[in-house]
Design a protein around this motif. Structure first.
Motif, PDB file in Angstrom:
ATOM      1  N   PHE A  54      27.518 -21.148  -8.177  1.00 29.17           N
ATOM      2  CA  PHE A  54      27.739 -20.288  -9.332  1.00 29.17           C
ATOM      3  C   PHE A  54      27.565 -18.845  -8.878  1.00 29.17           C
ATOM      4  CE2 PHE A  54      23.208 -21.006  -9.355  1.00 29.17           C
ATOM      5  CZ  PHE A  54      22.623 -19.855  -9.865  1.00 29.17           C
ATOM      6  N   MET A  71      26.444 -14.859  -9.857  1.00 24.36           N
ATOM      7  CA  MET A  71      25.733 -14.025 -10.823  1.00 24.36           C
ATOM      8  C   MET A  71      25.677 -12.584 -10.336  1.00 24.36           C
ATOM      9  SD  MET A  71      21.989 -15.751 -10.137  1.00 24.36           S
ATOM     10  CE  MET A  71      21.273 -15.172 -11.631  1.00 24.36           C
ATOM     11  N   GLU A  73      29.038 -20.425 -17.570  1.00 25.25           N
ATOM     12  CA  GLU A  73      28.015 -21.172 -16.819  1.00 25.25           C
ATOM     13  C   GLU A  73      28.129 -20.879 -15.330  1.00 25.25           C
ATOM     14  OE1 GLU A  73      25.721 -24.000 -17.793  1.00 25.25           O
ATOM     15  OE2 GLU A  73      25.858 -22.738 -19.588  1.00 25.25           O
ATOM     16  N   LYS A  74      29.347 -20.676 -14.875  1.00 26.83           N
ATOM     17  CA  LYS A  74      29.598 -20.460 -13.451  1.00 26.83           C
ATOM     18  C   LYS A  74      29.627 -18.968 -13.104  1.00 26.83           C
ATOM     19  CE  LYS A  74      30.471 -24.776 -12.140  1.00 26.83           C
ATOM     20  NZ  LYS A  74      29.638 -25.459 -11.126  1.00 26.83           N
ATOM     21  N   MET A 134      27.999 -15.713 -14.238  1.00 20.05           N
ATOM     22  CA  MET A 134      26.918 -15.248 -15.101  1.00 20.05           C
ATOM     23  C   MET A 134      26.716 -13.744 -15.001  1.00 20.05           C
ATOM     24  SD  MET A 134      24.012 -18.166 -14.390  1.00 20.05           S
ATOM     25  CE  MET A 134      22.887 -17.443 -15.589  1.00 20.05           C
ATOM     26  N   THR A 142      24.479 -10.668 -15.513  1.00 25.12           N
ATOM     27  CA  THR A 142      23.025 -10.526 -15.556  1.00 25.12           C
ATOM     28  C   THR A 142      22.653  -9.163 -16.124  1.00 25.12           C
ATOM     29  OG1 THR A 142      22.861  -9.458 -13.407  1.00 25.12           O
ATOM     30  CG2 THR A 142      22.837 -11.868 -13.425  1.00 25.12           C
ATOM     31  N   PRO A 143      21.415  -9.053 -16.608  1.00 24.72           N
ATOM     32  CA  PRO A 143      20.917  -7.717 -16.947  1.00 24.72           C
ATOM     33  C   PRO A 143      20.786  -6.873 -15.670  1.00 24.72           C
ATOM     34  CG  PRO A 143      19.365  -9.441 -17.624  1.00 24.72           C
ATOM     35  CD  PRO A 143      20.414 -10.096 -16.808  1.00 24.72           C
ATOM     36  N   SER A 156      18.662  -6.042 -13.552  1.00 31.57           N
ATOM     37  CA  SER A 156      17.323  -6.466 -13.103  1.00 31.57           C
ATOM     38  C   SER A 156      17.483  -7.027 -11.692  1.00 31.57           C
ATOM     39  CB  SER A 156      16.759  -7.570 -13.997  1.00 31.57           C
ATOM     40  OG  SER A 156      16.750  -7.196 -15.344  1.00 31.57           O
ATOM     41  N   GLU A 157      17.714  -6.147 -10.732  1.00 30.61           N
ATOM     42  CA  GLU A 157      18.099  -6.620  -9.397  1.00 30.61           C
ATOM     43  C   GLU A 157      17.078  -7.576  -8.807  1.00 30.61           C
ATOM     44  OE1 GLU A 157      18.350  -3.490 -10.382  1.00 30.61           O
ATOM     45  OE2 GLU A 157      20.458  -2.932 -10.131  1.00 30.61           O
ATOM     46  N   SER A 158      15.807  -7.215  -8.922  1.00 28.34           N
ATOM     47  CA  SER A 158      14.777  -8.085  -8.366  1.00 28.34           C
ATOM     48  C   SER A 158      14.769  -9.416  -9.113  1.00 28.34           C
ATOM     49  CB  SER A 158      13.420  -7.390  -8.480  1.00 28.34           C
ATOM     50  OG  SER A 158      12.475  -8.077  -7.746  1.00 28.34           O
ATOM     51  N   GLY A 159      14.915  -9.351 -10.410  1.00 22.39           N
ATOM     52  CA  GLY A 159      14.896 -10.552 -11.247  1.00 22.39           C
ATOM     53  C   GLY A 159      16.008 -11.512 -10.912  1.00 22.39           C
ATOM     54  N   PHE A 160      17.244 -11.024 -10.855  1.00 23.91           N
ATOM     55  CA  PHE A 160      18.327 -11.999 -10.649  1.00 23.91           C
ATOM     56  C   PHE A 160      18.498 -12.412  -9.194  1.00 23.91           C
ATOM     57  CE2 PHE A 160      21.038  -8.061 -11.009  1.00 23.91           C
ATOM     58  CZ  PHE A 160      21.734  -8.148  -9.809  1.00 23.91           C
ATOM     59  N   GLY A 189      15.886 -12.830  -7.211  1.00 20.78           N
ATOM     60  CA  GLY A 189      14.828 -13.847  -7.128  1.00 20.78           C
ATOM     61  C   GLY A 189      15.256 -15.139  -7.807  1.00 20.78           C
ATOM     62  N   ALA A 190      15.951 -15.023  -8.917  1.00 15.90           N
ATOM     63  CA  ALA A 190      16.424 -16.216  -9.618  1.00 15.90           C
ATOM     64  C   ALA A 190      17.406 -16.997  -8.748  1.00 15.90           C
ATOM     65  CB  ALA A 190      17.073 -15.830 -10.950  1.00 15.90           C
ATOM     66  N   ALA A 191      18.244 -16.280  -8.029  1.00 22.51           N
ATOM     67  CA  ALA A 191      19.185 -16.952  -7.119  1.00 22.51           C
ATOM     68  C   ALA A 191      18.426 -17.679  -6.009  1.00 22.51           C
ATOM     69  CB  ALA A 191      20.150 -15.940  -6.522  1.00 22.51           C
TER      70      ALA A 191
END
Lengths: 324, 325
Positions: free
Chosen positions: B25, B27, B51-52, B54, B56-57, B59-63, B65-67
């Motif tokens: 996916f 993001m 879904e594929k 995405m 994101t806000p 929030s570079e660190s946030g997304f 890290g989410a990846a």
């Protein structure tokens, strides 16, 4: 408060004592120079790891900060491998490449201890995102401290978890000190940290983190909410570390009276009183548990002592993934 | 053979990745509804759904890290960080986590993510939007870093990156998205770590990558007019690098100049230079030249920016100073 049976009482006392004695052994071995570097002890906070992790299933993930021995042990990680890791030996969980702050056990879905404050919160979001995308039932239990609340990554992660409705239990262990700085000197919202969750539309509660049954009950309720609604929940558990931030810290910034006040709430002593008052365990049962723990600790120290040192091929291995 | 720009070849690469692996996916900021800040992800949201693809806000660190977390749990995320300047906000995630989790867990966990991001100056975007940090990431053990200069390598390197089980920083240059090439019909991959000789020559080796390749070609054309035949090597990957091909070229030409868009101090080009001087010292006719951006924050004015980044005048005068051409 929920009633527990004898077996659960035994299990909670065993797990909390195991952590306490493991940490005390670590402290001694650090003083002897067997363990080096940073060593952050979980003494005083045992009720949280044991009470919260007891409510998980195998498919759930646990991810935590650098004060991670308690969470690793409560999740079922082998004390021998942890102690050998602290000794920097080949028999350690990462063959001596991780150290105290970086314990991992993939088989237990224990996704690691992380040592940059707040840094593992976005990773917890990713674990939750994967569970959602894979349509799995699991949740992510993410421990962090009051220090992490002042990091941007805390707020980024809270926002993402709420925005994407992810199955994450944000578990704030408020031991009231970020290293040597009291929470009141570091947060403008020190008295109501859990209320940050309100802004993100996330259910949140503050609990007594020194009582394992309160921890158990609140974790159960939170996890049920997550499994039912999919979205995140926050718990703030009030607690205290009886020792300094790390072994390098004599904790001169705290009043003796404050430490004493919290030592009176020692989660293990309190639980021992509870199980006796409620006829769950006898003095003999308790003494048997303590003996069992002593053997576990002796064995892990022996295992670590006898484990061979890693050679340089270990240092140069697993820098990159390779198929061979 | 179809002629595609780098932008189009990357769009094709992303579609292939989405089609071939259900765990993939994408993001990033404004990659969906907006269509991608550089239009690389254009049309993907409509075709593959939210879904594929995405959004994101910011929030570079946030997304990022989410990846990382999603990849540890079996997904194959492709993250777009709008520019490499913004990647500094995610540096903790990239350097402290993505690069180290495999090692610290002794191989128990892996972080198979691709981080696509945009490097380089030349767009009159001022001091905070014109930097070239790919060399920083290339210096970190645990990361792989690639930076294509043409559409063939962009597609080929991406296909290799998607098959990697390691974190790959995929660095695209903002000024090269329109570069067009004939793409072979038959499936191919460009191996990560292998430099490529773009032009053969015997008199001088020019080493460059990404946004400095057009300048290398310009320098080569000018020197050709003086009967100096340059060999241009496109690094394509910054970590790992197979140096053999570079050493062979140096042993043939005995003269090397490196073009690097980063500042002079601590540049990746200086690292390449030090490796060459240590390994090929006896073959060198003179010092290895490194041409960098001047040590100043990038000024906005076109008049000034063109003089700060490596340019044809500075390159030719440096070559003359070193080798008398």
């Amino acid at each position: 408060m929920s009633n527990i049976d004898k077996e659960t009482a035994r299990s909670y006392l065993l797990e909390m004592s195991k952590i306490r004695h493991f940490e005390e052994a670590c402290g001694r071995m650090y003083m002897q120079g067997k363990i080096k570097g940073f060593l952050h002890l979980y003494i005083g906070e045992e009720a949280i790891a044991v009470g919260a992790i007891s409510q998980l299933t195998n498919q759930d993930y646990v991810i935590t900060h650098y004060r991670d021995h308690g969470h690793a042990l409560a999740r079922g990680m082998d004390p021998n491998k942890i102690m050998a890791e602290l000794y920097g030996k080949k028999g350690g969980s990462s063959r001596g490449k991780g150290g105290s702050m970086h314990l991992f056990d993939k088989k237990l879905n224990f996704m690691g201890g992380y040592a940059i404050v707040g840094g593992h919160l976005p990773i917890a979001i990713g674990l939750g995102l994967a569970l959602k995308k894979q349509k799995k039932d699991g949740i992510v239990l993410c421990f962090f401290g009051d220090g992490a609340v002042n990091e941007g990554e805390f707020h980024e992660s809270m926002n993402l978890a709420a925005l994407w409705n992810l199955p994450v239990l944000f578990y704030l262990e408020n031991n009231q000190y970020g290293m040597g700085t009291h929470v009141k000197k570091s947060s403008a919202a020190a008295d109501i940290l859990y209320k940050f969750a309100d802004l993100y539309g996330m259910p949140a509660t503050r609990i007594d983190g020194m009582d394992v049954l309160t921890v158990q009950d609140s974790a159960k309720e939170a996890i049920n909410k997550i499994r039912t609604n999919g979205g995140p929940v926050l718990i703030e558990a009030m607690t205290y570390r009886f020792k300094g931030h790390s072994m390098a810290d004599p904790a001169s910034y705290r009043e003796d009276s404050e430490v004493k006040q919290w030592e009176d709430k020692d989660p293990i002593l309190l639980f021992k009183e509870y199980v006796k008052e409620n006829n769950l365990l006898t003095d003999i049962d308790i003494s048997n548990i303590e003996n069992e723990v002593k053997v576990i600790i002796q064995n892990c120290l022996k295992f670590a002592e006898n484990s061979p040192l890693p050679d340089m091929s270990v240092a140069m291995d697993k820098i990159y993934y390779s198929d061979n | 053979m179809a002629e595609l720009t780098i932008r189009e070849s990357l769009n094709k690469a992303l579609r292939e990745a989405l089609d071939n692996n259900e765990n993939v996916f994408i993001m990033g900021e404004d990659i969906g509804m907006y269509g991608g800040p550089y239009a690389v992800t254009k049309g993907l949201l409509e075709e593959y759904g939210s879904e594929k693809i995405m959004d994101t806000p910011i929030s570079e660190s946030g997304f990022v890290g989410a990846a990382i977390g999603a990849s540890m749990a079996g997904m194959k995320p492709i993250v777009e960080i709008m520019t490499i300047n913004f990647s500094l906000l995610a540096m903790d995630q990239i350097v402290n986590h993505a690069a180290k989790i495999h090692y610290m867990s002794d191989g128990q966990l892996s972080v198979p993510i691709i981080i696509r991001t945009v490097t380089g100056a030349g767009g009159r975007m001022g001091a905070t939007h014109s930097q070239s940090f790919e060399g920083w990431y290339a210096s970190v053990p645990g990361l792989k870093v690639v930076s294509p200069s043409n559409a063939i390598d962009a597609l080929g390197l991406f296909r290799s990156a998607i098959n990697e089980n390691n974190p790959v920083i995929f660095v695209e240059h903002s000024m090269l998205y329109g570069v067009k090439n004939e793409i072979p019909d038959q499936y191919y991959e460009t191996p990560i770590g292998l430099p490529k000789v773009l032009e053969k020559g015997n008199d001088l080796t020019l080493i460059a990558w990404s946004g400095m390749i057009p300048l290398a070609k310009l320098v080569s054309t000018e020197l050709n007019k003086r009967n100096i035949n340059t060999e241009i090597i496109d690094l394509r990957s910054l970590n790992p690098i197979d140096f053999e091909l570079i050493f062979e070229s140096v042993k043939k030409t005995n003269k090397v100049v490196i073009l690097d868009e980063y500042w002079e101090t601590g540049s990746f080009g200086s690292y390449i230079s030090s490796v060459i001087q240590e390994k090929c010292f006896d073959y060198l006719d003179g010092p290895v030249g490194v041409i960098n951006s001047l040590n100043v924050p990038m000024p906005y004015s076109a008049e000034l920016e063109d003089k700060v980044i490596p340019n044809i005048d500075r390159a030719l005068s440096k070559i003359k100073e070193l080798f008398g051409f």
